[in-house]
Motif scaffolding. Structure first.
Motif, short mmCIF file in Angstrom:
data_model
loop_
_atom_site.label_atom_id
_atom_site.label_comp_id
_atom_site.label_asym_id
_atom_site.label_seq_id
_atom_site.Cartn_x
_atom_site.Cartn_y
_atom_site.Cartn_z
N ARG A 35 16.12 36.32 3.22
CA ARG A 35 17.18 37.02 2.49
C ARG A 35 18.54 36.76 3.12
NH1 ARG A 35 16.82 42.58 2.46
NH2 ARG A 35 15.39 42.56 4.20
N MET A 36 18.58 36.68 4.45
CA MET A 36 19.85 36.41 5.14
C MET A 36 20.39 35.04 4.74
SD MET A 36 21.92 37.87 7.41
CE MET A 36 20.90 39.03 8.28
N HIS A 37 19.52 34.05 4.65
CA HIS A 37 19.95 32.71 4.24
C HIS A 37 20.37 32.69 2.76
CE1 HIS A 37 19.39 30.18 7.78
NE2 HIS A 37 18.46 31.05 8.12
N LEU A 38 19.72 33.48 1.94
CA LEU A 38 20.13 33.58 0.54
C LEU A 38 21.52 34.21 0.42
CD1 LEU A 38 16.77 34.65 -1.13
CD2 LEU A 38 17.92 32.43 -1.33
N VAL A 39 21.80 35.21 1.24
CA VAL A 39 23.13 35.82 1.26
C VAL A 39 24.15 34.79 1.72
CG1 VAL A 39 24.60 37.53 2.43
CG2 VAL A 39 22.36 38.20 1.59
N HIS A 40 23.82 34.05 2.76
CA HIS A 40 24.74 33.03 3.28
C HIS A 40 25.09 32.03 2.19
CE1 HIS A 40 26.62 30.49 6.28
NE2 HIS A 40 25.88 29.46 5.88
N ARG A 41 24.08 31.56 1.48
CA ARG A 41 24.31 30.60 0.40
C ARG A 41 25.16 31.23 -0.71
NH1 ARG A 41 19.37 28.20 -2.82
NH2 ARG A 41 18.44 28.75 -0.85
N ALA A 42 24.88 32.48 -1.05
CA ALA A 42 25.64 33.18 -2.09
C ALA A 42 27.10 33.37 -1.67
CB ALA A 42 25.00 34.52 -2.41
N HIS A 60 20.90 41.49 -2.35
CA HIS A 60 19.80 40.81 -1.66
C HIS A 60 18.97 41.77 -0.80
CE1 HIS A 60 22.13 37.32 -2.92
NE2 HIS A 60 20.99 36.67 -2.82
N GLY A 61 19.16 43.07 -1.02
CA GLY A 61 18.29 44.06 -0.39
C GLY A 61 18.75 44.61 0.95
N PHE A 62 19.96 44.30 1.37
CA PHE A 62 20.47 44.85 2.62
C PHE A 62 21.27 46.11 2.30
CE2 PHE A 62 19.93 40.35 3.59
CZ PHE A 62 19.22 40.41 4.77
N CYS A 63 20.82 47.24 2.85
CA CYS A 63 21.52 48.49 2.56
C CYS A 63 22.23 49.05 3.78
CB CYS A 63 20.57 49.52 1.96
SG CYS A 63 19.09 49.78 2.91
N GLU A 64 21.82 48.68 4.98
CA GLU A 64 22.51 49.10 6.19
C GLU A 64 23.51 48.00 6.54
OE1 GLU A 64 20.00 50.42 9.35
OE2 GLU A 64 18.55 51.26 7.95
N LEU A 65 24.72 48.10 6.00
CA LEU A 65 25.68 47.01 6.07
C LEU A 65 26.19 46.73 7.47
CD1 LEU A 65 27.58 47.69 2.75
CD2 LEU A 65 25.73 46.07 3.19
N ALA A 69 25.78 43.07 9.09
CA ALA A 69 26.91 42.29 9.59
C ALA A 69 26.65 41.77 11.00
CB ALA A 69 28.19 43.11 9.55
N VAL A 70 26.05 42.60 11.84
CA VAL A 70 25.72 42.17 13.21
C VAL A 70 24.68 41.05 13.18
CG1 VAL A 70 24.64 42.92 15.37
CG2 VAL A 70 26.34 44.37 14.26
N ALA A 71 23.65 41.21 12.39
CA ALA A 71 22.60 40.19 12.29
C ALA A 71 23.14 38.90 11.68
CB ALA A 71 21.43 40.72 11.46
N SER A 79 31.49 36.33 10.71
CA SER A 79 31.22 37.52 9.89
C SER A 79 30.97 37.10 8.45
CB SER A 79 32.40 38.49 9.96
OG SER A 79 33.49 37.96 9.25
N PRO A 80 30.29 37.93 7.67
CA PRO A 80 30.09 37.62 6.26
C PRO A 80 31.41 37.44 5.51
CG PRO A 80 28.74 39.49 6.91
CD PRO A 80 29.62 39.17 8.06
N SER A 81 32.42 38.24 5.85
CA SER A 81 33.71 38.11 5.15
C SER A 81 34.38 36.79 5.46
CB SER A 81 34.63 39.28 5.47
OG SER A 81 34.89 39.34 6.86
N GLU A 82 34.20 36.26 6.68
CA GLU A 82 34.75 34.95 7.01
C GLU A 82 34.08 33.86 6.17
OE1 GLU A 82 36.06 35.24 11.67
OE2 GLU A 82 33.92 35.29 11.22
#
Length: 108
Positions: A35-42, A60-65, A69-71, A79-82
């Motif tokens: 799921r983390m890689h799917l988020v990265h691609r998205a 993608h099923g992540f609720c503890e934001l 972000a740390v993971a 960071s995801p925003s970057e």
């Protein structure tokens, strides 16, 4: 995990052992990384003006934001925003044809 085991018709212990043997990790860890890689691609393909990290992560099923972000930073070095703000990359496809291999060897 219970739903996966029921869907494929194996005991949880069997699934765990198989994942450890073939993937080197448990099934939950594998699914989280997937799921983390799917988020990265998205995030890489998203339009920053119309997309948000929160929306993509929760889709993608992540609720503890905070934990997400740390993971994410640990996995991808930013960071995801970057990632969201970065210009979309164009992926070049290189074919390993015999002619290109010969040329590469000649230059070495």
């Amino acid at each position: 995990l219970t739903e996966i085991c029921a869907a494929i018709g194996v005991a949880e212990r069997t699934l765990r052992a198989s994942c450890e043997e073939h993937l080197g990790m448990g099934p939950i860890r594998f699914l989280t990384l997937r799921r983390m890689h799917l988020v990265h691609r998205a995030l890489l393909s998203a339009v920053p003006s119309t997309s948000t990290v929160t929306r993509i992560a929760t889709d993608h099923g992540f609720c503890e934001l905070g934990r997400f972000a740390v993971a994410y930073r640990a996995a991808f070095g930013e960071s995801p925003s970057e990632t969201l703000k970065r210009p979309a990359k164009q992926i070049a496809i290189r074919l390993n044809r015999p002619s290109s291999l010969v040329a590469a060897d000649a230059n070495a």
